[in-house]
Design an enzyme around this catalytic site. Structure first.
Site, PDB file in Angstrom:
ATOM      1  N   ASP A  94       0.872  -1.029   0.041  1.00 33.97           N
ATOM      2  CA  ASP A  94      -0.072   0.092   0.009  1.00 33.97           C
ATOM      3  C   ASP A  94       0.894   1.242  -0.068  1.00 33.97           C
ATOM      4  O   ASP A  94       1.541   1.548   0.991  1.00 33.97           O
ATOM      5  CB  ASP A  94      -0.831   0.050   1.305  1.00 33.97           C
ATOM      6  N   LYS A 158      -7.068   3.119  -2.883  1.00 36.69           N
ATOM      7  CA  LYS A 158      -7.523   3.192  -1.466  1.00 36.69           C
ATOM      8  C   LYS A 158      -7.774   4.683  -1.008  1.00 36.69           C
ATOM      9  O   LYS A 158      -7.053   5.551  -1.605  1.00 36.69           O
ATOM     10  CB  LYS A 158      -6.251   2.780  -0.800  1.00 36.69           C
ATOM     11  N   LYS A 187     -10.381  -0.122  -1.787  1.00 41.07           N
ATOM     12  CA  LYS A 187     -10.140  -0.548  -0.369  1.00 41.07           C
ATOM     13  C   LYS A 187     -10.633   0.922   0.361  1.00 41.07           C
ATOM     14  O   LYS A 187      -9.985   2.212   0.226  1.00 41.07           O
ATOM     15  CB  LYS A 187      -8.705  -0.479  -0.044  1.00 41.07           C
TER      16      LYS A 187
END
Length: 228
Positions: A94, A158, A187
């Site tokens: 991430d 995300k 996400k």
């Protein structure tokens, strides 16, 4: 929404990103992740090898946060950080977008950064996620990032780091879903602490949820189902 506790747990990236976390915190994180079968542990790069060892024999992934939480390192720095995290056992990455370059409309830089990290992940068979940090962005900037993601095709985009001034919102999920459809997964992270919020996000189409409250959310579902 009809969902079992096991199915709900599979959405969660169980998170421990505090700067002052110690070994006992990571042992707890990994123990809970094994017990509940969470999808991933979300950690900083330094404890990746430790968590890989603690999760040996399980199906729980180890996810490293790259350029975290500000995103203000160079493309080479983020790329090398990604490579080292993967060498140490990370299954997922991430990374935080360089928001300065985005706000300067230097979209070529943002795309090169994204492509560099995604390429490393793709070659290693590792899942890639791009953290937008939406609380600091205009809708136009969010849309620009989504368009770049449609070109580069990371596995996920995300909403947030959880360290900014705001977290996941329904409005942002709707915007991101409208822009990328099913081409890139979404996400949601930041401020997701209740079952109702988690279910709302899932109902809107997110495929992962990052949270420090994963255990209490799953337990809330179990209690609700027992009482029904």
């Amino acid at each position: 929404m009809k969902i079992t506790p096991k199915e709900l747990a599979g959405y969660f990236d169980h998170t421990q990103l505090k700067a002052y976390a110690v070994r006992a915190d990571f042992e707890k994180l990994c123990r809970e992740s094994r017990e509940y079968a969470f999808r991933m542990v979300a950690i900083n790069p330094a404890p990746v090898a430790l968590c890989r060892e603690l999760l040996s024999g399980s199906n729980v992934h180890v996810g490293a946060a790259i350029g975290f939480p500000l995103g203000q390192t160079t493309i080479n720095d983020k790329t090398n950080e990604t490579k080292e995290a993967i060498r140490n056992g990370a299954d997922e990455i991430d990374y935080v977008v360089n928001l300065t370059e985005l706000k300067e409309k230097n979209y070529g830089y943002v795309e090169r950064e994204m492509a560099s990290i995604v390429e490393v992940c793709r070659k290693a068979g590792v899942i890639s996620k791009v953290i937008f940090e939406n609380c600091y962005l205009t809708d136009q900037e969010k849309e620009a990032l989504c368009r770049i993601a449609l070109e580069v095709r990371p596995d996920f985009i995300k909403t947030s780091t959880g360290f900014g001034s705001g977290g996941a919102t329904a409005a942002d999920i709707m915007l991101m879903k409208r822009m990328v459809g099913d081409a890139v997964k979404i996400k949601a992270a930041g401020g997701i602490r209740t079952l109702d919020t988690a279910l709302e996000m899932i109902g809107m189409g997110v495929s992962r949820i990052g949270s420090t409250a994963s255990v209490s959310i799953v337990e809330e579902l179990k209690a609700r189902q027992r009482g029904s």
